[in-house]
Design an enzyme around this catalytic site. Structure first.
Site, PDB file in Angstrom:
ATOM      1  N   PRO A 196       0.839  -1.198   0.000  1.00 48.00           N
ATOM      2  CA  PRO A 196       0.000   0.000   0.000  1.00 48.00           C
ATOM      3  C   PRO A 196       0.878   1.254   0.000  1.00 48.00           C
ATOM      4  CG  PRO A 196       0.066  -0.980   2.196  1.00 48.00           C
ATOM      5  CD  PRO A 196       0.795  -1.917   1.284  1.00 48.00           C
ATOM      6  N   ALA A 202       0.405   5.505  -0.336  1.00 54.15           N
ATOM      7  CA  ALA A 202      -0.499   6.649  -0.457  1.00 54.15           C
ATOM      8  C   ALA A 202      -0.184   7.419  -1.726  1.00 54.15           C
ATOM      9  CB  ALA A 202      -0.364   7.560   0.765  1.00 54.15           C
ATOM     10  N   CYS A 230       3.928   3.438   8.200  1.00 54.63           N
ATOM     11  CA  CYS A 230       4.148   4.707   7.506  1.00 54.63           C
ATOM     12  C   CYS A 230       5.030   5.634   8.339  1.00 54.63           C
ATOM     13  CB  CYS A 230       2.808   5.386   7.214  1.00 54.63           C
ATOM     14  SG  CYS A 230       3.004   6.952   6.331  1.00 54.63           S
ATOM     15  N   LYS A 279       1.036  -4.168   9.034  1.00 53.54           N
ATOM     16  CA  LYS A 279       2.260  -3.705   8.358  1.00 53.54           C
ATOM     17  C   LYS A 279       3.068  -2.893   9.356  1.00 53.54           C
ATOM     18  CE  LYS A 279       4.966  -2.468   4.818  1.00 53.54           C
ATOM     19  NZ  LYS A 279       4.690  -1.350   3.924  1.00 53.54           N
ATOM     20  N   ASN A 332       9.445  -6.668   3.038  1.00 51.20           N
ATOM     21  CA  ASN A 332       9.246  -5.478   2.206  1.00 51.20           C
ATOM     22  C   ASN A 332      10.488  -4.606   2.306  1.00 51.20           C
ATOM     23  OD1 ASN A 332       7.368  -2.435   2.606  1.00 51.20           O
ATOM     24  ND2 ASN A 332       7.842  -3.422   0.683  1.00 51.20           N
TER      25      ASN A 332
END
Length: 326
Positions: A16, A18, A100, A139, A200
């Site tokens: 994901p 943004a 994030c 995440k 990731n």
């Protein structure tokens, strides 16, 4: 790789991002081999539910495959309610953002800022898992900073709370996106829990994908920036993992077809004003390896009309084809 009742077609997941993983890009990556795509993060705050941004990020109309929706916030009850709301609107997996590093997210004590408070992490995960019947995933990053890589502790909390899969970005919050991702912490996390773990960070080629899988022992890979301008990476990585052989890169004809289709989809999705503006960054990513990319980008970025953008792109590819033929 399984997430709850769902068997993924392959263990390659679009991260994901943004402003990037909107519906057109998710659909494209799915068509080109991603086993799962995850939506852009949606704010848990119900006051933001009806904003243009949240409505667009919640749009999964006609999207194939499993719908995984990422939510972000810092209050357990609000995140639980957001999970319920998104499930009612079609989410089949709820993903919680604790990765994030953006200032505007962290200053609200959300995203990777939550890693500083394991008790709050536990409260959030318990609240969300209890609130919905669908699988909940998480995440995270490896920790808050290099002195506080608490990813193993957070992973164990997650498993205890009933999280069904865990994605780990191989950087701390303090690293943002600088330097190189490290995989030792991800390997340690994989060893510490029995739920699926997904690595990731800096997976930009089939060879790197193979290395990260072997080094960490994880169950799957999540690709983010490596897919920007290169949605073919999913089929290339999967082919390499299965056969040990590299696929030929896409032809100019395929690049042309995919890029024009993607830009047209962005125009349709965002409308006549925002569509051409959002298209600019994607075109820049697709063409960044080309010698004339900077000059073309300046021309392209000055165009406000969608039809003109497509026309200019078409001419660009026509010239490239002629140059190749010559």
């Amino acid at each position: 790789m399984r997430i709850g009742p769902y068997q993924l077609e392959n263990p390659l997941i679009l991260a994901p991002m943004a402003g990037v993983t909107d519906r057109p890009f998710r659909q494209l990556c799915k068509e080109l081999g991603a086993g799962l795509t995850v939506s852009e993060m949606i704010a848990a705050n119900p006051k933001l539910r009806n904003t243009r941004k949240s409505i667009q990020r919640s749009n999964h109309q006609g999207e194939p495959g499993i719908r995984s929706v990422q939510i972000a916030g810092a209050e357990p009850e609000m995140l639980a309610q957001s999970a319920q709301y998104n499930v009612q609107n079609g989410a089949e997996i709820i993903d919680i953002n604790m990765g994030c590093p953006a200032k505007k997210v962290c200053k609200k004590a959300a995203g990777s800022a939550l890693l500083q408070d394991p008790k709050l992490v536990e409260d959030i995960l318990n609240a969300v898992v209890s609130a919905v019947e669908v699988p909940v995933t998480l995440k995270i990053r490896t920790g808050w900073n290099h002195d506080n890589r608490n990813g193993v502790q957070i992973a164990q909390i997650a498993e205890q709370a009933g999280i069904q899969a865990l994605a780990v970005h191989g950087r701390t919050r303090a690293d943002k996106y600088l330097g190189n991702a490290e995989y030792d912490t991800i390997a340690a996390i994989k060893q510490s829990v029995s739920i699926p773990v997904v690595a990731n960070g800096d997976i930009t080629s089939p060879e790197k994908a193979r290395f990260v899988l072997d080094y960490t022992g994880v169950d799957g890979l999540m690709i983010g920036r490596g897919a920007q301008g290169n949605p073919w990476i999913f089929r290339e990585v999967w082919h390499y993992l299965q056969t040990g052989e590299k696929l030929s890169p896409p032809s100019w004809q395929e690049v042309r077809q995919v890029l024009l289709g993607h830009i047209n989809a962005l125009h349709e999705f965002y409308g006549a004003v925002m569509g051409p503006r959002i298209a600019r960054k994607h075109v820049s990513w697709y063409l960044q390896e080309q010698a004339d990319a900077n000059e073309f980008r300046r021309t392209f970025n000055a165009i406000e009309d969608g039809a003109e953008q497509l026309d200019v792109l078409d001419r660009y590819f026509e010239q490239k084809q002629q140059a190749i033929a010559a």
